[in-house]
Every structure is written in C-alpha cells, then in structure tokens.
Design a protein around this motif. Structure first.
Motif, PDB file in Angstrom:
ATOM      1  N   HIS A 131       0.792  -1.229   0.000  1.00  0.00           N
ATOM      2  CA  HIS A 131       0.000   0.000   0.000  1.00  0.00           C
ATOM      3  C   HIS A 131       0.826   1.282   0.000  1.00  0.00           C
ATOM      4  N   ASN A 143       4.228  -7.363  -4.483  1.00  0.00           N
ATOM      5  CA  ASN A 143       3.717  -5.998  -4.453  1.00  0.00           C
ATOM      6  C   ASN A 143       2.195  -5.974  -4.369  1.00  0.00           C
ATOM      7  N   LEU A 144       1.671  -5.345  -3.301  1.00  0.00           N
ATOM      8  CA  LEU A 144       0.253  -4.998  -3.193  1.00  0.00           C
ATOM      9  C   LEU A 144       0.193  -3.476  -3.240  1.00  0.00           C
ATOM     10  N   MET A 159      -7.134  -4.140  -8.590  1.00  0.00           N
ATOM     11  CA  MET A 159      -6.055  -4.462  -7.661  1.00  0.00           C
ATOM     12  C   MET A 159      -5.432  -5.819  -7.995  1.00  0.00           C
ATOM     13  N   ARG A 160      -6.271  -6.779  -8.297  1.00  0.00           N
ATOM     14  CA  ARG A 160      -5.772  -8.115  -8.629  1.00  0.00           C
ATOM     15  C   ARG A 160      -4.898  -8.063  -9.882  1.00  0.00           C
ATOM     16  N   ALA A 163      -1.445  -6.056  -8.819  1.00  0.00           N
ATOM     17  CA  ALA A 163      -0.563  -6.674  -7.838  1.00  0.00           C
ATOM     18  C   ALA A 163       0.326  -7.710  -8.522  1.00  0.00           C
ATOM     19  N   THR A 164       1.346  -8.173  -7.815  1.00  0.00           N
ATOM     20  CA  THR A 164       2.170  -9.264  -8.332  1.00  0.00           C
ATOM     21  C   THR A 164       1.264 -10.423  -8.757  1.00  0.00           C
ATOM     22  N   LEU A 168      -2.492 -11.844  -4.791  1.00  0.00           N
ATOM     23  CA  LEU A 168      -3.682 -11.494  -4.018  1.00  0.00           C
ATOM     24  C   LEU A 168      -4.616 -12.691  -3.862  1.00  0.00           C
TER      25      LEU A 168
END
Length: 439
Positions: A131, A143-144, A159-160, A163-164, A168
């Motif tokens: 974040h 990474n998130l 987000m999904r 992110a890496t 997630l």
C-alpha cells in the motif's frame, strides 16, 4: 560479484554502513513527532514507538518537501530526492479539464529517480510492498500497490490485475478479502497489516515497505490532536508492534524505520480560489460547467496551490499571471501568506511544472467549488500542504536496530536523508540521494 560492487559503491558514497540486515519501513501518514515524543502529555499510550525512542534513534522533527503532501513526500522517502528531481509534484495529477476523473499519482513509472526498491533489486535483494503510495508497477517482488478508483467491486479486479500476479488470490484464500484501496479506516489498515505480516513471514524480505493511512484520515476529518485521532495513533502503534514481531520472528537483526510524510494544521476556512481565475479570463467554462479553455489554473495542494500555466515560457502570460496573483494577495479574505515564483519554487525543490505557488496562512485552504462564496467553513478540520518551513508540517522518524551509527535524538533532519540511511543499512547504493545518511 554484483553484490560486492554494490557494497563498495555504498561504502564510497555513504561511509561504513551502520548495520547490515533487513529493513522494515513503516509509514504512518500524518503522524506528528510531538504525538510520540510528548505522548504522556497527550495521555497517549504508544509503547512500541516509545521503545524505539528509548532504544534507538529519533528525529525531533523531519523537514519535508514542497508540497507537504502524501505522494510527493512518499516519493522522497523512497528516493532521497525532492519533487523537482523525482517528478511527483502533487497527490493528484494535473488535470485542467478534469478528464482524469480525480486520478492520483499512483504509478511508479512517474518516479524519475532510483528508488530503494530498484536499488534492492539491483543488489539481488527480495522486497515486499503493501500500500505504499506511487507503487503501481514498482520493481518489487511481492507488491500490493496502492490503487483505487471508485470503491466499486471492480476496484478489486483492478487491484488483482496490478498486484504481483497470483499474489492477491493466494493471500485472500487464507486471510479473506483484502481492504479496498479507497478505504482509509483503522480497520482497513489492520487488514493490510495482516497481509503484510503474512508476506514477511513467508518471504523473509530484505526490504519491506508498509503504509498506514488512518491517522491522516481521522486528522483531516476530526482535527489534529482530537480524541479520535489520538485513539487512531494508539491503534497504529499496536499495528507497528505486530509487524515488528512478525519480522523479528525470522529476522532478529531487523532494523525498523517508522516515518511519516507531513504534520498537520487545524483548518477552518475554505477560500474560493477558482472564482478570481475565472473572472480574470484565465479559465473558461461552458454552460455545463466544463472547462473549455485555460491559460493558468490552480493545482490544489491543501494548504497551498500551485499555479500551472498553459504556456510557461510565454513572458506576457507569466507577467499577466504574476500581476493577477499580486493583486489577489492584497485581499486579506483570500488568506494568502506568500507567493512563490518559479525561481523560489525551484530553490525549495518543488515541481518544475509549477510557475507560481500560493501559500495560505494557517487555518486557510483552497476550496474546490467555483460557485461558492469567497469564504466558507472548511470541509476539513485538519490539513497539510503548507510550506515545509512551517514547524507544524514537520514529520516523524523513529528507528531501531542493531549497530545504529547514532542513538537518541537526531535533532531536526531533512526528509531526503532517510532513504540514503535505509540504503546504508541494506548495503545498497543510492548515489542520487540529495542528503547524507543520518542513522
């Protein structure tokens, strides 16, 4: 061999490293140094941060960047350079015709200077991020990133996707839903801390960056030093303890670095800054309220506002806007403390695209409604974005770990000194940093 070369560069550029080992870097948005240093006077229980003060090192205050906002500050915290160099000049992108629908500066590609993440990757070190602002697409192994649009469930898909890959889904299988990026509540921070603790335990990163938003959120809404804000700080301290325990369970040589991005001022008055620009013909709207043309437009920064010109190298336009702003400053109801020109902005490390900067007096901020009265009650009770020389804008640093070069009070420090200090602990090179390590 690459690791040895990086170490040699670090030694040449920053002296002998204070300690070698992993770093957990936690940002508590809006945490004022006095909230911890003078915790007893506030009746505030922050045992983890107070332990760091007693056993490690801390700053009496951190002088931030121009503007004293979250995204420019976090880019400085991860690079060691001012906005003029890293390129993140505000929280929101400059959007004079409002086509980006309140788009924030989320993307790491906008950072134009090397980061601690990239330095760690170059040294072959594993990284985790949860974040941190301006982290979409950052060179982070797990990474998130911070991202949102509307808070609709489609944001979860976004987000999904960012992110890496696969990260997630795997984490949510065990931990339940990850908090929406737009959610800045204490509960959302506690949710993200659970995810960060899991990533730390599983991957044992050399560098972990975690961002907590709730103190800033409540100080905006309820005021700095309000009872609700103090409760939030105490809950953030508990979260810090959880993260440190998770990291030290596998990495006893951990160095913990707790930072913030800015301080806070109480605010009471919104000033209609747009109306004078419209009246002067610098911004033109159609009947539907959409901008159809602009010559100069304010770029809102809380306790200040940058002024961006459509033709910044046009001497006639520069002179016209300078005269307009000088007249505006003479009106005491506008709440203007100072006007900075491009030279003064550059000297303070501000964004190069800003030709002028309007700095408000304490208690004033720019309102966003061009139809409002000249002054209206503020929509917030706390604000930042005032000039970094304002003592109320000072941010925090608390650090604890093996072999610190200095203990106790570090006095007043420059925010740009934090990233090179972390780089020295990690034994990675950050030669572009604009200040020397302080711990």
């Amino acid at each position: 061999m690459r690791r040895l070369l990086v170490l040699a560069a670090a030694l040449l550029l920053g002296g002998a490293p204070a300690a070698a080992g992993p770093v957990l870097m936690i940002s508590v948005d809006g945490l004022r140094p006095t909230d911890v240093i003078e915790a007893d006077a506030h009746g505030l229980k922050v045992p983890n941060l107070r332990r760091m003060m007693a056993q490690g090192a801390y700053a009496e205050g951190v002088t931030g960047v121009l503007p004293t906002l979250t995204y420019p500050s976090h880019a400085t915290l991860i690079t060691g350079v001012a906005p003029a160099r890293h390129g993140v000049g505000n929280n929101l992108t400059f959007d004079p015709t409002n086509i980006n629908q309140v788009g924030w500066d989320w993307y790491a590609e906008d950072i134009k200077a090397p980061t601690l993440w990239s330095a760690a990757r170059a040294a072959g070190l594993r990284t985790v991020n949860v974040h941190w602002p301006v982290s979409v697409g950052a060179p982070v192994d797990y990474n998130l990133p911070q991202i949102w649009r509307t808070g609709h469930d489609d944001d979860r898909k976004l987000m999904r996707a960012l992110a890496t890959p696969g990260l997630l889904d795997r984490l949510e299988h065990d931990l339940g839903p990850y908090a929406q990026g737009i959610d800045e509540s204490v509960e959302a921070d506690e949710n993200r801390v659970r995810f960060a603790a899991e990533l730390i335990a599983e991957h044992k990163p050399a560098l972990t960056t975690v961002y907590l938003a709730s103190v800033d959120h409540n100080e905006h809404a309820l005021g700095p030093g309000s009872p609700e804000a103090l409760v939030t700080i105490a809950r953030n301290d508990t979260m810090i303890g959880r993260l440190v325990a998770a990291a030290r369970a596998t990495e006893p040589d951990l160095t913990v670095v707790v930072v913030s991005d800015h301080g806070f001022q109480a605010v009471s008055t919104d000033v209609n800054l747009l109306a004078p620009f419209i009246a002067a013909g610098l911004i033109t709207f159609d009947a539907a309220g959409k901008v159809t043309a602009w010559q100069a437009e304010p770029w809102f920064m809380g306790g200040s506002a940058g002024v961006v010109l459509a033709r910044p190298d046009d001497p006639a336009l520069v002179a016209k806007v300078a005269s307009f702003l000088a007249g505006l400053k003479t009106d005491p109801e506008m709440g203007i403390a100072e006007l900075l020109d491009r030279e003064a902005i550059a000297a303070m490390g501000g964004a190069s695209q800003v030709s002028f900067l309007i700095a408000f007096r304490p208690g004033f901020q720019a309102g966003h409604d061009p139809r409002a009265a000249k002054q209206t009650p503020s929509s917030y009770k706390g604000m930042h974005g005032y000039l970094p020389v304002d003592p109320a804008m000072r941010s925090s640093l608390f650090v604890e770990g093996p072999g610190l070069a200095r203990h106790g009070s570090l006095g007043q420090i420059d925010m740009r000194a934090i990233a090179p200090s972390v780089a020295r602990v990690l034994r990675v090179a950050l030669p572009t940093a604009e200040a020397k390590p302080v711990f």
